[in-house]
Enzyme design. Structure first.
Site, short mmCIF file in Angstrom:
data_model
loop_
_atom_site.label_atom_id
_atom_site.label_comp_id
_atom_site.label_asym_id
_atom_site.label_seq_id
_atom_site.Cartn_x
_atom_site.Cartn_y
_atom_site.Cartn_z
N GLY A 9 0.86 -1.18 0.00
CA GLY A 9 0.00 0.00 0.00
C GLY A 9 0.89 1.23 0.00
O GLY A 9 1.47 1.57 1.03
N GLY A 11 0.05 4.28 -0.53
CA GLY A 11 -0.78 5.48 -0.40
C GLY A 11 -0.16 6.43 0.61
O GLY A 11 1.06 6.43 0.82
N VAL A 13 -0.30 6.63 4.01
CA VAL A 13 0.37 6.07 5.19
C VAL A 13 1.62 5.28 4.77
O VAL A 13 2.70 5.43 5.36
CB VAL A 13 -0.58 5.16 6.00
CG1 VAL A 13 0.15 4.48 7.15
CG2 VAL A 13 -1.75 5.96 6.55
N GLY A 14 1.48 4.47 3.71
CA GLY A 14 2.62 3.66 3.26
C GLY A 14 3.79 4.51 2.83
O GLY A 14 4.94 4.28 3.25
N ASP A 33 2.10 -1.66 -4.54
CA ASP A 33 0.74 -1.13 -4.67
C ASP A 33 0.13 -1.68 -5.96
O ASP A 33 0.86 -2.04 -6.88
CB ASP A 33 0.75 0.40 -4.71
CG ASP A 33 -0.59 1.01 -4.33
OD1 ASP A 33 -0.71 1.56 -3.21
OD2 ASP A 33 -1.54 0.94 -5.15
N ASN A 95 -11.85 -4.79 3.02
CA ASN A 95 -10.45 -4.73 3.43
C ASN A 95 -9.91 -6.10 3.86
O ASN A 95 -8.71 -6.37 3.71
CB ASN A 95 -10.25 -3.69 4.53
CG ASN A 95 -10.19 -2.28 3.95
OD1 ASN A 95 -10.11 -2.12 2.74
ND2 ASN A 95 -10.21 -1.28 4.80
N ARG A 151 -1.05 10.94 20.14
CA ARG A 151 -2.09 11.99 20.11
C ARG A 151 -2.39 12.48 21.52
O ARG A 151 -2.49 13.68 21.77
CB ARG A 151 -3.37 11.43 19.47
CG ARG A 151 -3.22 11.31 17.97
CD ARG A 151 -4.50 10.85 17.29
NE ARG A 151 -4.34 10.92 15.85
CZ ARG A 151 -4.84 10.02 14.99
NH1 ARG A 151 -5.54 9.00 15.43
NH2 ARG A 151 -4.65 10.17 13.70
N HIS A 175 -8.63 0.11 18.54
CA HIS A 175 -8.37 1.38 17.90
C HIS A 175 -9.71 2.04 17.60
O HIS A 175 -10.65 1.38 17.20
CB HIS A 175 -7.60 1.12 16.61
CG HIS A 175 -7.10 2.35 15.94
ND1 HIS A 175 -6.56 3.40 16.63
CD2 HIS A 175 -7.04 2.69 14.63
CE1 HIS A 175 -6.20 4.34 15.76
NE2 HIS A 175 -6.48 3.92 14.55
N1 APR Z 1 -2.76 -4.45 -3.09
C1 APR Z 1 -1.88 -3.44 -2.91
N2 APR Z 1 -2.25 -2.17 -2.66
C2 APR Z 1 -3.56 -1.90 -2.64
C3 APR Z 1 -4.55 -2.90 -2.82
C4 APR Z 1 -4.09 -4.22 -3.06
N3 APR Z 1 -4.95 -5.22 -3.26
N4 APR Z 1 -5.76 -2.31 -2.73
C5 APR Z 1 -5.57 -1.03 -2.49
N5 APR Z 1 -4.24 -0.75 -2.43
C6 APR Z 1 -3.57 0.53 -2.20
C7 APR Z 1 -4.24 1.70 -2.91
O1 APR Z 1 -3.92 1.73 -4.28
C8 APR Z 1 -3.64 2.89 -2.13
O2 APR Z 1 -2.47 3.39 -2.76
O3 APR Z 1 -3.60 0.89 -0.85
C9 APR Z 1 -3.30 2.28 -0.77
C10 APR Z 1 -4.07 2.90 0.36
O4 APR Z 1 -3.65 4.22 0.46
P1 APR Z 1 -4.61 5.43 0.81
O5 APR Z 1 -5.90 5.28 0.11
O6 APR Z 1 -3.80 6.69 0.63
O7 APR Z 1 -4.93 5.20 2.36
P2 APR Z 1 -4.00 5.59 3.59
O8 APR Z 1 -4.35 6.95 4.06
O9 APR Z 1 -2.60 5.28 3.26
O10 APR Z 1 -4.54 4.56 4.69
C11 APR Z 1 -4.28 3.18 4.56
O11 APR Z 1 -4.20 2.78 6.91
O12 APR Z 1 -4.61 4.10 8.75
C12 APR Z 1 -5.15 3.15 7.88
O13 APR Z 1 -7.52 3.64 7.88
C13 APR Z 1 -6.34 3.68 7.12
O14 APR Z 1 -7.02 1.54 6.32
C14 APR Z 1 -6.37 2.73 5.97
C15 APR Z 1 -4.89 2.43 5.73
#
Ligand code: APR
Length: 307
Positions: A9, A11, A13-14, A33, A95, A151, A175
């Site tokens: 992931g 995104g 957080v990653g 990703d 998820n 926090r 959480h």
């Molecule tokens: N395989 C790999 N990556 C994936 C898949 C998958 N099957 N499905 C989705 N993703 C990727 C998305 O493409 C995206 O880049 O996961 C990433 C999620 O990133 P964001 O949407 O930016 O979410 P983010 O804010 O990073 O949060 C991720 O962490 O804190 C928790 O609640 C939050 O569950 C969420 C997670």
């Protein structure tokens, strides 16, 4: 040889976690990703920052799992955010599928890795990763408590006008809304905050902590927090890779500790090279125990909805 950390992931957080890890020169990093170009682009951009930072770690982005082989730690942040109209159960199912598939891919390529699950709803996603990987509980952890405690620390430091460096806060439980902040064990320069703040003020800070994630979501409108989550994940990785035996609040699979069995819940954990070394049991008042049990029941209800 340098340690290797995979982040599934790429995104918010990653990618932010990768940033903190690279800046601290903790490990080589693989970002995975499903979106084509995103992990590769973010990885290259981050790599190009490192000559300025003078940090010698590798950063690779991929849509496949081949480069993840032999990882020491795998962080799972992949998933959907909760969209308007989506029930909590819908989110769990969507998820669970993503976290389950990612876990299967990483577990076969990195059978000795330690999994740190971040995708929400956290405690239920930890259970998915545990079931799919078949890893022992020492190697499946969830990140929530370090963030929630950070926090709480932030709000305590702001309230008292003191350095965050003086503040230690303690948060247990699931959480989200069911977290159990422990003011008695939260201190400023060693003094419990119950000696420094009145009950109404503490209650206000506790409430803000429990709703801390939602406060950020309301401000950002689209998306949720990532700077503090990324730094919190990095803290767990640092404790593990440096074998620090550091006590941090994490989601762990309880086996009778705190009277809870076969359930992930946030508790103080001693982390070292093997992952979870010990669940630290602290004495709770009847009220705190009741809050923790309520939190455990909420996690249990969610786990029951897993496919
Ligand atoms: N395989 C790999 N990556 C994936 C898949 C998958 N099957 N499905 C989705 N993703 C990727 C998305 O493409 C995206 O880049 O996961 C990433 C999620 O990133 P964001 O949407 O930016 O979410 P983010 O804010 O990073 O949060 C991720 O962490 O804190 C928790 O609640 C939050 O569950 C969420 C997670």
């Amino acid at each position: 040889m340098r340690k290797k950390v995979t982040i599934v992931g790429a995104g918010n957080v990653g990618a932010t976690t990768a940033h903190w890890l690279a800046a601290k020169e903790l490990a080589d990093i693989v970002l995975v990703d499903i979106v084509e170009g995103i992990p590769q682009g973010k990885a290259l951009d981050l790599l190009e920052s490192l000559p300025v930072e003078r940090s010698d770690v590798g950063v690779v982005g991929s849509n496949g799992y081949e480069p993840t082989a032999g990882s020491d730690i795998v962080v799972i942040t992949a998933g959907f955010p909760r969209k308007p109209g989506m029930s909590r159960d819908d989110l769990v199912r969507a998820n669970a599928e993503i976290v389950g598939a990612a876990t299967a891919e990483v577990a076969k390529r990195s059978p000795n890795s330690i999994l740190i699950v971040v995708t929400n709803p956290l405690d239920a996603m930890c259970e998915v990763a545990r079931r799919v990987s078949g890893f022992p509980r020492e190697r499946v952890l969830g990140m929530a408590g370090v963030l929630d405690s950070a926090r709480f620390c932030t709000f305590i430091a702001m309230e008292l006008g003191v350095s965050v460096d003086n503040v230690h806060a303690f948060v247990l439980g699931g959480h989200g809304d069911q977290m159990v902040p422990l003011p008695r064990y939260s201190t400023v320069a060693g003094v419990p905050i119950t000696e420094l703040l009145d009950k109404a003020t503490i209650d206000r800070l506790v409430e803000r902590t429990a709703k801390g994630g939602g406060e950020i979501v309301n401000l950002l409108k689209a998306g949720s927090a990532y700077y503090a989550p990324g730094r919190a994940i990095t803290e767990m990785i640092d404790a593990i890779l440096k074998d620090k035996h550091k006590i941090l609040p994490c989601a762990a699979y309880l086996q009778g500790e705190y009277g809870i069995r076969d359930l992930f819940i946030g508790v103080p954990c001693r982390l070292g090279a093997k992952g979870l070394e010990q669940v630290v049991e602290i004495r709770l008042t009847a009220e705190e125990k009741a809050s923790l049990e309520k939190s455990a029941q909420a996690v249990e209800a969610l786990v029951k909805t897993l496919p």
